[in-house]
Design a protein around this motif. Structure first.
Motif, PDB file in Angstrom:
ATOM      1  N   PHE A  28       0.842  -1.189   0.000  1.00  0.00           N
ATOM      2  CA  PHE A  28       0.000   0.000   0.000  1.00  0.00           C
ATOM      3  C   PHE A  28       0.880   1.243   0.000  1.00  0.00           C
ATOM      4  CE2 PHE A  28      -2.874  -3.138   1.805  1.00  0.00           C
ATOM      5  CZ  PHE A  28      -4.099  -2.804   1.234  1.00  0.00           C
ATOM      6  N   THR A  29       0.544   2.225  -0.836  1.00  0.00           N
ATOM      7  CA  THR A  29       1.237   3.510  -0.818  1.00  0.00           C
ATOM      8  C   THR A  29       0.195   4.626  -0.757  1.00  0.00           C
ATOM      9  OG1 THR A  29       1.286   3.650  -3.248  1.00  0.00           O
ATOM     10  CG2 THR A  29       3.212   2.651  -2.144  1.00  0.00           C
ATOM     11  N   GLN A  30       0.608   5.769  -0.241  1.00  0.00           N
ATOM     12  CA  GLN A  30      -0.274   6.933  -0.165  1.00  0.00           C
ATOM     13  C   GLN A  30       0.547   8.201  -0.345  1.00  0.00           C
ATOM     14  OE1 GLN A  30      -2.262   7.689   3.633  1.00  0.00           O
ATOM     15  NE2 GLN A  30      -3.992   8.662   2.576  1.00  0.00           N
ATOM     16  N   ARG A  31       0.008   9.141  -1.114  1.00  0.00           N
ATOM     17  CA  ARG A  31       0.670  10.439  -1.300  1.00  0.00           C
ATOM     18  C   ARG A  31       0.303  11.366  -0.144  1.00  0.00           C
ATOM     19  NH1 ARG A  31       2.915  11.080  -6.301  1.00  0.00           N
ATOM     20  NH2 ARG A  31       2.308   9.517  -7.859  1.00  0.00           N
ATOM     21  N   LEU A  32       1.311  11.811   0.575  1.00  0.00           N
ATOM     22  CA  LEU A  32       1.123  12.743   1.683  1.00  0.00           C
ATOM     23  C   LEU A  32       2.258  13.758   1.704  1.00  0.00           C
ATOM     24  CD1 LEU A  32       0.198  10.307   4.636  1.00  0.00           C
ATOM     25  CD2 LEU A  32      -1.375  11.841   3.434  1.00  0.00           C
ATOM     26  N   GLU A  33       1.974  14.972   2.156  1.00  0.00           N
ATOM     27  CA  GLU A  33       3.041  15.959   2.303  1.00  0.00           C
ATOM     28  C   GLU A  33       4.014  15.523   3.386  1.00  0.00           C
ATOM     29  OE1 GLU A  33       1.760  19.938   2.875  1.00  0.00           O
ATOM     30  OE2 GLU A  33       0.572  20.010   1.015  1.00  0.00           O
ATOM     31  N   LYS A  34       3.481  14.927   4.442  1.00  0.00           N
ATOM     32  CA  LYS A  34       4.298  14.405   5.533  1.00  0.00           C
ATOM     33  C   LYS A  34       3.497  13.323   6.247  1.00  0.00           C
ATOM     34  CE  LYS A  34       2.766  18.070   8.681  1.00  0.00           C
ATOM     35  NZ  LYS A  34       3.203  19.158   9.577  1.00  0.00           N
ATOM     36  N   PRO A  35       4.153  12.461   7.007  1.00  0.00           N
ATOM     37  CA  PRO A  35       3.436  11.390   7.704  1.00  0.00           C
ATOM     38  C   PRO A  35       2.383  11.950   8.661  1.00  0.00           C
ATOM     39  CG  PRO A  35       5.801  10.979   7.744  1.00  0.00           C
ATOM     40  CD  PRO A  35       5.620  12.369   7.204  1.00  0.00           C
ATOM     41  N   ASP A  36       1.248  11.262   8.752  1.00  0.00           N
ATOM     42  CA  ASP A  36       0.208  11.637   9.696  1.00  0.00           C
ATOM     43  C   ASP A  36       0.737  11.459  11.122  1.00  0.00           C
ATOM     44  OD1 ASP A  36      -2.970  12.024   9.967  1.00  0.00           O
ATOM     45  OD2 ASP A  36      -2.287  10.592  11.490  1.00  0.00           O
ATOM     46  N   VAL A  37       0.564  12.472  11.948  1.00  0.00           N
ATOM     47  CA  VAL A  37       1.122  12.445  13.298  1.00  0.00           C
ATOM     48  C   VAL A  37       0.555  11.295  14.115  1.00  0.00           C
ATOM     49  CG1 VAL A  37       1.311  13.720  15.474  1.00  0.00           C
ATOM     50  CG2 VAL A  37       1.514  14.933  13.303  1.00  0.00           C
ATOM     51  N   ARG A  38      -0.736  10.999  13.901  1.00  0.00           N
ATOM     52  CA  ARG A  38      -1.397   9.985  14.715  1.00  0.00           C
ATOM     53  C   ARG A  38      -1.095   8.562  14.249  1.00  0.00           C
ATOM     54  NH1 ARG A  38      -5.762   6.830  14.762  1.00  0.00           N
ATOM     55  NH2 ARG A  38      -6.750   6.397  16.794  1.00  0.00           N
ATOM     56  N   SER A  39      -1.169   8.326  12.949  1.00  0.00           N
ATOM     57  CA  SER A  39      -1.081   6.937  12.466  1.00  0.00           C
ATOM     58  C   SER A  39      -0.192   6.765  11.234  1.00  0.00           C
ATOM     59  CB  SER A  39      -2.480   6.408  12.165  1.00  0.00           C
ATOM     60  OG  SER A  39      -3.144   7.255  11.248  1.00  0.00           O
ATOM     61  N   PHE A  40       0.673   7.744  10.946  1.00  0.00           N
ATOM     62  CA  PHE A  40       1.618   7.711   9.822  1.00  0.00           C
ATOM     63  C   PHE A  40       0.918   7.869   8.480  1.00  0.00           C
ATOM     64  CE2 PHE A  40       4.513   5.793   6.722  1.00  0.00           C
ATOM     65  CZ  PHE A  40       5.678   6.492   7.011  1.00  0.00           C
ATOM     66  N   ILE A  41      -0.191   7.163   8.275  1.00  0.00           N
ATOM     67  CA  ILE A  41      -0.981   7.266   7.046  1.00  0.00           C
ATOM     68  C   ILE A  41      -2.347   7.864   7.379  1.00  0.00           C
ATOM     69  CG2 ILE A  41       0.132   5.420   5.718  1.00  0.00           C
ATOM     70  CD1 ILE A  41      -1.950   3.514   6.843  1.00  0.00           C
ATOM     71  N   GLY A  42      -3.089   8.280   6.349  1.00  0.00           N
ATOM     72  CA  GLY A  42      -4.396   8.884   6.555  1.00  0.00           C
ATOM     73  C   GLY A  42      -5.439   7.887   7.039  1.00  0.00           C
ATOM     74  N   LYS A  43      -6.531   8.402   7.606  1.00  0.00           N
ATOM     75  CA  LYS A  43      -7.581   7.569   8.179  1.00  0.00           C
ATOM     76  C   LYS A  43      -8.200   6.632   7.144  1.00  0.00           C
ATOM     77  CE  LYS A  43     -11.943   7.863  10.735  1.00  0.00           C
ATOM     78  NZ  LYS A  43     -12.967   8.774  11.320  1.00  0.00           N
ATOM     79  N   GLY A  44      -8.480   7.157   5.942  1.00  0.00           N
ATOM     80  CA  GLY A  44      -9.080   6.326   4.898  1.00  0.00           C
ATOM     81  C   GLY A  44      -8.176   5.187   4.480  1.00  0.00           C
ATOM     82  N   LYS A  45      -6.897   5.481   4.303  1.00  0.00           N
ATOM     83  CA  LYS A  45      -5.935   4.440   3.911  1.00  0.00           C
ATOM     84  C   LYS A  45      -5.773   3.417   5.029  1.00  0.00           C
ATOM     85  CE  LYS A  45      -3.979   4.342   0.621  1.00  0.00           C
ATOM     86  NZ  LYS A  45      -4.175   3.589  -0.655  1.00  0.00           N
ATOM     87  N   LEU A  46      -5.794   3.875   6.262  1.00  0.00           N
ATOM     88  CA  LEU A  46      -5.683   2.954   7.400  1.00  0.00           C
ATOM     89  C   LEU A  46      -6.860   1.985   7.410  1.00  0.00           C
ATOM     90  CD1 LEU A  46      -4.262   2.043   9.977  1.00  0.00           C
ATOM     91  CD2 LEU A  46      -5.489   3.844  11.210  1.00  0.00           C
ATOM     92  N   GLU A  47      -8.052   2.487   7.145  1.00  0.00           N
ATOM     93  CA  GLU A  47      -9.233   1.619   7.097  1.00  0.00           C
ATOM     94  C   GLU A  47      -9.117   0.611   5.960  1.00  0.00           C
ATOM     95  OE1 GLU A  47     -12.433   4.380   6.745  1.00  0.00           O
ATOM     96  OE2 GLU A  47     -12.457   4.903   8.897  1.00  0.00           O
ATOM     97  N   GLU A  48      -8.577   1.063   4.828  1.00  0.00           N
ATOM     98  CA  GLU A  48      -8.383   0.163   3.680  1.00  0.00           C
ATOM     99  C   GLU A  48      -7.397  -0.951   4.015  1.00  0.00           C
ATOM    100  OE1 GLU A  48      -6.672   0.383  -0.936  1.00  0.00           O
ATOM    101  OE2 GLU A  48      -6.985   2.229   0.226  1.00  0.00           O
ATOM    102  N   ILE A  49      -6.317  -0.583   4.655  1.00  0.00           N
ATOM    103  CA  ILE A  49      -5.308  -1.575   5.043  1.00  0.00           C
ATOM    104  C   ILE A  49      -5.885  -2.550   6.062  1.00  0.00           C
ATOM    105  CG2 ILE A  49      -3.098  -1.881   6.244  1.00  0.00           C
ATOM    106  CD1 ILE A  49      -2.235   0.818   5.020  1.00  0.00           C
ATOM    107  N   ASN A  50      -6.633  -2.015   7.006  1.00  0.00           N
ATOM    108  CA  ASN A  50      -7.229  -2.859   8.049  1.00  0.00           C
ATOM    109  C   ASN A  50      -8.192  -3.879   7.440  1.00  0.00           C
ATOM    110  OD1 ASN A  50      -7.801  -3.754  10.666  1.00  0.00           O
ATOM    111  ND2 ASN A  50      -9.552  -2.382  10.840  1.00  0.00           N
TER     112      ASN A  50
END
Length: 392
Positions: free
Chosen positions: A51-73
């Motif tokens: 899984f990859t995601q385009r971000l300006e910087k890592p999300d402070v809480r979970s490194f990746i965004g909430k939507g991508k985290l749900e997809e991975i989960n």
């Protein structure tokens, strides 16, 4: 699902995760993920999804965004993945949040490398170094999902609010362990320094390079002794030293741990005594996998690491290994590739360059001749009259 063997049945399933940023484009991320998959395989898991995601910087809480985290989960749960592996280091809070959300074992690149080293270490020194680095890395990252200290704290079952007390107990255990490991390592390093001093004024040569470039195979060819060589990252963790003679000129040859991008800081710190084999060497053999598509990056990583440990200015023989794996292309032949590389690195680095296949023993004699000249030059500065008439 059918399994061909017990080993395949027990193989862990891993999901890899990385982010694409301004400093790390998609091409570079895919290259890093290839390496991460190899690391994961080395530790015994099969990569089933990236899984990859385009971000300006890592999300402070979970490194990746909430939507991508749900997809991975959703994917990890559906495919019963055992690990989710992140290509960059996670903060303690990111690790806790990810474990809470995904409910599987979370690895980042540093912890993955540390666990590989822990499995590969053979000597007391290497084992102590890795254990120290791992404990230092884990101390701020403990969560209730970690159970590796259960035996040390007595295996008592705790429920509910006792979890926080359990973590504090674990942290105290780790702090005490770190203190003991540092004391043990100090004694071992003192013995190692004494052993190195006892070697006298003999010329010392160290083989260095990116991991999995064929250093151990080359060590076998030059020293004529059996050294472990596998097509895995970090097959060698412990330094191996052999005495070699080239036409009555003796020298010590050491094979050292391979370098890699994003090598954990704690690991470099803990392996200082092992890296002394490189720091205290008179000559370096820098081995490069000539067939690797990003060999320039590998060379840069090794050169930067050598500079970081104050070993960047030593006489160096640049050895491009695995020429047997080079393939013809429409635009350029293998011979032209080798010629271009030789011209490029001779002009850029101003050091000797040789192209070999350690596996097929191709051009090993040319390598020996180049190395002998470097060893002789250093040897005769130490012993000006030693066998002088034999050679001059």
């Amino acid at each position: 699902m059918q399994y061909n063997s017990a080993e395949e049945k027990n193989e862990k399933k891993a999901v890899l995760v990385a982010i694409i940023t301004q400093n790390q484009n998609e091409e570079k991320v895919n290259e890093y993920l290839d390496e991460l998959a190899f690391l994961t395989s080395t530790l015994g898991a099969k990569t089933i999804k990236r899984f990859t995601q385009r971000l300006e910087k890592p999300d402070v809480r979970s490194f990746i965004g909430k939507g991508k985290l749900e997809e991975i989960n959703a994917y990890a749960q559906a495919e019963k993945a055992d690990w989710v592996v992140f290509d960059d280091d996670l903060t303690p809070s990111q690790l806790r949040n990810l474990e809470k959300e995904l409910k599987v074992k979370i690895y980042d690149r540093s912890l993955l490398i540390l666990d590989i080293f822990l499995n590969r270490a053979q000597t007391a020194q290497a084992k102590t170094q890795v254990e120290l680095a791992r404990n230092q890395y884990l101390l701020p990252r403990l969560t209730r999902m970690w159970t590796h200290l259960e035996r040390q704290r007595g295996g008592t079952a705790t429920r509910g609010g006792a979890g926080e007390k359990e973590i504090e107990t674990d942290k105290r255990i780790i702090r005490n362990t770190i203190t003991k490991l540092k004391e043990r390592l100090a004694k071992i390093e003192k013995q190692s320094r004494t052993q190195r001093k006892s070697r006298g004024k003999i010329v010392r040569v160290a083989i260095v390079g990116y991991t999995n470039v064929g250093k151990s195979t080359l060590m076998t060819r030059l020293s004529k002794s059996d050294i472990l060589a596998e097509n895995k990252l970090f097959a060698t963790v412990d330094s191996t030293v052999r005495k070699v003679n080239f036409e009555d000129i003796p020298f010590l040859l050491s094979d050292t741990v391979g370098f890699i991008r994003k090598l954990p800081t704690h690991l470099i710190e803990s392996f200082k005594s092992t890296l002394d084999e490189i720091r205290e060497a008179d000559i370096l053999i820098h081995v490069v996998d000539v067939s690797h598509p990003t060999l320039d990056d590998h060379i840069s990583v090794v050169n930067q690491t050598l500079t970081d440990i104050d070993a960047g200015d030593k006489p160096t023989l640049l050895v491009f290994n695995k020429v047997d794996l080079l393939e013809e292309e429409e635009e350029i032949s293998v011979e032209e590739k080798i010629k271009n590389l030789k011209n490029t690195y001779w002009n850029k680095e101003q050091n000797d360059v040789v192209f070999i296949s350690a596996t097929n023993k191709e051009n090993i004699e040319e390598l020996k001749n180049k190395l002998r000249k470097l060893v002789e030059a250093k040897h005769f500065t130490i012993f000006p009259n030693y066998l002088k008439n034999t050679y001059y």
